[in-house]
Write an enzyme that holds these catalytic residues in place. Sequence first.
Site, PDB file in Angstrom:
ATOM      1  N   MET A   1      64.661  -0.453  34.689  1.00 50.83           N
ATOM      2  CA  MET A   1      64.372  -1.530  35.245  1.00 50.83           C
ATOM      3  C   MET A   1      64.278  -1.073  36.953  1.00 50.83           C
ATOM      4  SD  MET A   1      63.405  -3.677  33.170  1.00 50.83           S
ATOM      5  CE  MET A   1      63.354  -5.164  34.065  1.00 50.83           C
ATOM      6  N   CYS A   2      63.515  -0.383  37.506  1.00 56.29           N
ATOM      7  CA  CYS A   2      63.171   0.093  38.883  1.00 56.29           C
ATOM      8  C   CYS A   2      63.954   1.257  39.034  1.00 56.29           C
ATOM      9  CB  CYS A   2      64.001  -0.869  39.826  1.00 56.29           C
ATOM     10  SG  CYS A   2      63.206  -2.603  39.791  1.00 56.29           S
ATOM     11  N   ARG A   3      63.680   2.078  40.111  1.00 58.16           N
ATOM     12  CA  ARG A   3      64.190   3.371  40.563  1.00 58.16           C
ATOM     13  C   ARG A   3      64.348   3.021  42.173  1.00 58.16           C
ATOM     14  NH1 ARG A   3      66.626   5.985  36.750  1.00 58.16           N
ATOM     15  NH2 ARG A   3      66.945   3.962  36.756  1.00 58.16           N
ATOM     16  N   ASN A 115      68.699  -2.341  40.966  1.00 58.80           N
ATOM     17  CA  ASN A 115      68.156  -1.702  39.940  1.00 58.80           C
ATOM     18  C   ASN A 115      69.008  -2.336  38.618  1.00 58.80           C
ATOM     19  OD1 ASN A 115      67.191  -0.249  37.963  1.00 58.80           O
ATOM     20  ND2 ASN A 115      68.585   1.609  38.376  1.00 58.80           N
TER      21      ASN A 115
END
Length: 259
Positions: A1-3, A115
């Site tokens: 879920m995101c970087r 994140n």
Amino acid sequence: MCRHLAYVGPESPLARLLTEPPHSLFRQSWAPRRQRYGTVNADGFGVGWYAPGDPEPARYRRAGPIWADLSFTDLARVVRSGAVLAAVRDATLAGADAEAAAAPFAAGRWLFSHNGAVAGWPDAAAPLVPTLPPVDLLSLPARTDSAFVWALVLHRLRTGTDPARALAETVREVAGAAPASRLNLLLTDGATIAATAWGDSLWYRAEPGLGTVVASEPYDDDPLWREVPDRTVLTADSTGVLLAPAARPAAASPKEPCT
């Protein structure tokens, strides 16, 4: 879920951090190597940076994938800064609040990214609502778990809590209400970086004369990269990195210098 990624050090083009490395944040938007949840980060992106003499950062954010923004590579090539925070987003709820939900979030001199995900959102977070002033809830930049976590962090910063403790206390509070949450948080004021590793990968690279990078995953294969253990709070500046257990932020280990 995101970087996400943060940098403090000598002034550098954004491209050197975000687009040029072989496994840059740009590439991580579609081909992350160490992402444990999700595979494509196409639900928005953002970058915040600090200009000399101005304590408040500028931001460039979009609702779509970073690879679809035809202007970003030009911007990254010419904009230079000594402090940067950037993120590519894989939304918990796709499309929620569009650009407003894209990190970094900002207030005054602060930039912030999350994140992960708050498990059971929004129901699990309901017990935490009374801990915030009503105006903070009414001022959330987006109706997302990340925006709510940012409000919890910012409230602590505004009451004088230092950055590392503000992150650690927020992580413990949210994890107490929603134990399965993933809470890798990233915060900078333009001079220092604070971060937590809680449920997903986090790495850092500290190099003499070249500053410090803290990122969800390495953007190249340089052996200087070090992985941050889970349940850890990190504090960094251009001279080195300090790690401490997130459960006991005051019991810090000695700072690891740039060597």
